[in-house]
Structures are given as C-alpha cells and as structure tokens.
Design a protein around this motif. Structure first.
Motif, mmCIF file in Angstrom:
data_model
loop_
_atom_site.group_PDB
_atom_site.id
_atom_site.type_symbol
_atom_site.label_atom_id
_atom_site.label_comp_id
_atom_site.label_asym_id
_atom_site.label_seq_id
_atom_site.Cartn_x
_atom_site.Cartn_y
_atom_site.Cartn_z
ATOM 1 N N LYS A 212 0.823 -1.217 0.000
ATOM 2 C CA LYS A 212 0.000 0.000 0.000
ATOM 3 C C LYS A 212 0.855 1.265 0.000
ATOM 4 O O LYS A 212 2.082 1.209 0.043
ATOM 5 N N CYS B 185 2.029 1.944 4.054
ATOM 6 C CA CYS B 185 2.329 0.853 4.977
ATOM 7 C C CYS B 185 2.725 -0.367 4.147
ATOM 8 O O CYS B 185 2.694 -0.323 2.920
ATOM 9 N N CYS C 102 1.198 -3.325 4.095
ATOM 10 C CA CYS C 102 0.104 -4.255 3.774
ATOM 11 C C CYS C 102 0.052 -4.489 2.268
ATOM 12 O O CYS C 102 0.395 -3.598 1.492
ATOM 13 N N VAL D 297 -4.755 -5.380 6.576
ATOM 14 C CA VAL D 297 -4.791 -4.113 7.322
ATOM 15 C C VAL D 297 -3.739 -4.109 8.425
ATOM 16 O O VAL D 297 -3.259 -5.161 8.850
ATOM 17 N N CYS D 298 -3.384 -2.902 8.847
ATOM 18 C CA CYS D 298 -2.431 -2.737 9.944
ATOM 19 C C CYS D 298 -2.762 -1.417 10.642
ATOM 20 O O CYS D 298 -3.620 -0.668 10.183
ATOM 21 N N CYS E 68 -2.890 1.731 8.124
ATOM 22 C CA CYS E 68 -4.023 1.940 7.211
ATOM 23 C C CYS E 68 -5.367 1.870 7.934
ATOM 24 O O CYS E 68 -6.402 2.136 7.336
HETATM 25 ZN ZN ZN Z 1 -1.573 -1.311 6.390
#
Ligand code: ZN
Ligand code: ADP
Ligand code: MG
Length: 479
Positions: A20, A23, A25, A37-38, A41
């Motif tokens: 992304k 990040c 991900c 996701v993290c 994000c």
């Molecule tokens: Zn992320």
C-alpha cells in the motif's frame, strides 16, 4: 436552441504496487474483507506513514506518459473530511503541488457511436497521488467497511473541460486506459474498481464563450455508462434550458438500469477540506536526472508503436491497430516481423489464423506453442515459394498443435513444393489428358481457361506443384 456540451473528467486509477501507499500491507484485490490491514491503514493514533517509492515512481511515469510537466518539488497534504471510509478523518492527498501538471492526451479515429472524432489534444490539468479510502459495501442492507482498500495508492487524473461529446469522453477514457496499461501503472480493471470516473458536464448555447453551470455525475462503472450518461444529461439539461429553466450545480448519480441520472446532493455546501501539508511526510525533491531516468524506463506507447508498424513493416492502419490491440501480441508480432522477409504476411497469419485458433481453442498467447521465430520462418517459406499458402495453413495448424518448426513439419510430411521439372511435366500431361474440353477451348483462343487447368494440376499434385513452373509447362505442352 442548439447547445454545446462541455465535459471534463476526473479519473481515479489505482496504482499497481506490491504494498500500500504508506504501509507494508499487500495491495491486493479480492481478499477476505479487513484481512490486509495494519495500524497505519486503520488510522491508529501514533502511527507514521512511510511513502511507497514505487507508487511515487509510477505516478510520475503516468505523468510522463500523458505529456505532463513533472514537479521538481512536490508534497503530500491532508484533506480533512469525516466519513466511515476514512479512519484517520483525513486523506493523505496532494493539494497545490501535485507530481504532474499540464499534460494532454491525443484522440483521433472513430468514436463509440461510429462517427469520426476530431483530431484533438485533450488537456490534463494535473495528476496527483493519494491514498484510496476504504470500500463501503451497502449490499446486505447494513453498511460494511472493507479497509483492505484503505491506503491503496491512487492517482487522480483531472482533465481540462476540453471534451465536447460522449464520443470524445469515451475515446479519452479508452486512450487513458490503454496508456496506463501499457505503462504498467495499473491494470485499470473497472470491475475491480481499479479505474473510476466522475463526469462533469455543462451546456452552453452554441457560439457562447462562457461555460454553463456544471453537473457532476458519479457512480459510472463502465465507459459505456459514461457515454450513455453524457447523452442522457445532454438531453436532460437542454430540455430544462429550452423550457426557460436554469441548471443548478449538483452532484448526480447514474442508474444504468433505468438509463437515467438522479439527484444525489445539490450544490456542495462549500466543502472546506482544510488542506494543509502533512507534517509526517517530507516534501519530494526531484532532479532532472531522476526524471529522465524514469522517462528512459517508459515503454513505447501504442500510438507510437502503431506508427512504427505502419512505417517499418508496411502495415495498413487497420492491421497495425490489430497488432497493437494488446501489449503481448504487439511484442510477439514485433519479434516475428523483425525476422520476416514480408512482415505484412506475419500480420496476416496472426489476424486470420492465430487469432482464429485462439478463439476456437479458448487459449491465449501465454500458452501459444508457435514461437515468433517459427512464425517468421513459415512466412519466409511462403515468400520464397517453398510452400504455398494452402499448405502453409496445414503446417500452421500443426505448428499450433505441436510447437514444431515449420521446416521439420514440411520435411516429415513431404509437403515441400515440387519444382522438379520432369515431375511437373508429367502431372501437367495428366491434367491435359483429363480435360480435353477445356484444352479445346484454350486452343480455340480462350486464354482464361488456363487458370482452370492450373487449378487441375495443383489438385493432382495435392497443392505441392510450383505454380509458376506449372503455368510455363502448361503453355509449353499446349503449344
Ligand atoms: Zn496497512
Ligand atoms: P470543482 O471546483 O467543482 O472541483 P474544478 O474546476 O476543480 O471544479 O474542475 C473539476 C472538473 O470539472 C475538471 O475535470 C474540469 O475539467 C471540469 N469542469 C470545470 N468546469 C466545468 C464546466 N463548466 N463544465 C464542464 N466541466 C467542467
Ligand atoms: Mg476541483
């Protein structure tokens, strides 16, 4: 009254990257919702964005491919708004210093409706890089938010209000998609939401200079829908104007099933996005060398490739169009044409035989067993008169099935052209003996019968006799 439409498109294109925008991900479509996701994000407080270099490089390439000026100095800004698709309550975007500005796209040819298009440069105001918000799904009656999309790198390509018809808008989008795909910026699969388009349209009486009030159309999920929506809006707005009404600025949605637009919201209550530079992200400085390095990595664009195919391989505009309809096909043709004595023959065999066999066998170039080298060899054998076109076709089918080289197939099956004069003389004699009526006509002065006799000889030789020698021998034996 007669009105002219003024149209400007805002196109969002997801950039194809591994990860992304800010990040690590995965940037991937189709996973179980909210699995990619993290904390970054998902907008957790205290996290820090780290820009994805590849996304920046591709955003700049998108600008180079569309003739933009690339900014030496650029930055990210925060665009504040409050909505469930945006966990941070601001979107990282670009405000006054986007990566790319002042570009254009060229269109020509025939429009979607079949009418000719004007040769025209269509301005691109800017291309900026931002993060995609989450995807909201309203299907189940409730609303679900999928943050897999949150933070996917997204470029917005803002077009000048240079378009004048639905056909021009369709052509602009088609050209833009082709370029983004060739440049490997994005796959632009609209069904996956990788390319999304908003249409701004206003009408003005023909001859008037000032623009009319614009309507923004959203939710257009295909180029065809864009075309239909513009035609519909043209009709709707001209009807209002003819009745003496006024157009008020509004955002409208498009209902493709009903074939009509509907009011979403009237004059945007003057959104204040409170843009300001993102303090978590350093501005970008780009040197001429870095920009030129990216320019050097650009692929040859379809338009340029079509021109080159027409000029160096003597293809018709139509054939050049077919050969460049797909990146892989273009590379395949190019590789074969370089080795062919008659590149035009390569194009013929691709468009008539290869594409037909792909259709019949439901396969594509990825699994094609015929190498460009073999295809070039086949056309050279034909060009040199070693085999004729009819035998070429059966050799081609064998090549397609086995991947064998044409020379091998011809040797194995004894298909090579017969140029041995005594062998030809004896078949010619057979044909003359079998067709006394036609021979009589020929001798009485009807020279056109000769073609018939040539055909008979070819038939007796199973297509293998060298036609030039057959003609000479026939003339000789018939006196
Ligand atoms: Zn992320
Ligand atoms: P806004 O302030 O509503 O965002 P912009 O001037 O930024 O409007 O333009 C947004 C898009 O609308 C651009 O693609 C532009 O080409 C187009 N546009 C602007 N004015 C008009 C108009 N009068 N008619 C049609 N399209 C327009
Ligand atoms: Mg704007």
């Amino acid at each position: 009254m007669k009105y002219e439409a003024v149209i400007g498109l805002e196109v969002h294109v997801q950039v194809r990257t591994k990860s992304k925008m800010f990040c690590s991900c995965a940037n991937k479509f189709g996973a179980e919702p909210n699995t990619l996701v993290c904390p970054v994000c998902l907008g957790y407080p205290g996290t820090l964005p780290v820009p994805n270099r590849e996304a920046v490089r591709k955003a700049i390439k998108a600008g180079l491919l569309t003739n933009c000026t690339i900014a030496k100095y650029s930055k990210f800004d925060r665009k504040s708004y409050f909505y469930p698709d945006l966990a941070k309550n601001y979107q990282i975007s670009q405000f006054d210093l986007p990566f790319c500005e002042n570009g254009f796209l060229q269109i020509s040819g025939t429009g979607f409706s079949g009418a000719p298009l004007p040769e025209k440069k269509l301005g691109i105001t800017r291309i900026h890089l931002e993060e995609d918000p989450a995807k909201l799904n309203h299907a189940s009656g409730a609303t679900g938010a999928d943050y897999n999309r949150s933070g996917v790198p997204l470029i917005e390509i803002v077009g000048e209000p240079d378009l004048r018809s639905a056909d021009e808008a369709y052509a602009y989008l088609t050209a833009l998609k082709e370029i983004m795909r060739y440049g490997e910026i994005s796959d632009c699969d609209m069904e996956k939401g990788q390319m999304r388009c908003d249409v701004n349209i206003s009408l003005r009486p023909e001859g008037q200079k000032e623009f009319g009030v614009k309507i923004e159309l959203k939710n257009l999920n295909s180029f065809r829908a864009v075309h239909r929506a513009i035609e519909y809006e043209y009709w709707r707005q001209s009807h209002i104007l003819d009745e003496g009404g006024v157009i008020r600025q509004e955002t409208r949605g498009w209902n493709d099933e009903a074939g009509e637009s509907y009011l979403m919201r009237s004059k945007e209550s003057a959104h204040d996005y409170r843009y300001f530079p993102d303090p978590d992200l350093m501005p970008f400085e780009l040197s001429d060398e870095e920009i030129e390095k990216l320019r050097a990595e650009l692929p040859e664009l379809p338009e340029a490739m079509r021109k080159r195919f027409e000029e160096s391989y003597q293809l018709s505009a139509y054939d050049a169009g077919v050969m460049t309809s797909d990146t892989a096909l273009a590379a395949y043709f190019d590789a074969a044409a370089k080795l062919a004595k008659q590149p035009k023959l390569v194009a013929n065999w691709i468009s008539s035989e290869l594409l037909r066999l792909f259709g019949e066998t439901k396969t594509t170039l990825d699994v094609c067993k015929i190498t460009p080298e073999s295809l070039a060899q086949l056309t050279n054998l034909i060009a040199d008169g070693k085999i004729n076109g009819k035998i070429g076709k059966s050799v081609f089918e064998e090549m397609f099935a086995t991947g064998d080289a044409p020379e091998k197939i011809i040797a194995d099956k004894g298909l090579s052209q017969v140029s041995d004069s005594s062998a030809i003389a004896s078949v010619v004699t057979d044909a003359i003996n079998a067709n006394p009526k036609q021979v009589g006509e020929y001798k009485a002065g009807n020279e056109r019968v000769l073609q018939y006799l040539v055909g008979q000889v070819m038939k007796l030789s199973k297509g293998r006799a060298n036609p030039q020698l057959v003609i000479a021998e026939l003339k000789k034996q018939l006196g």
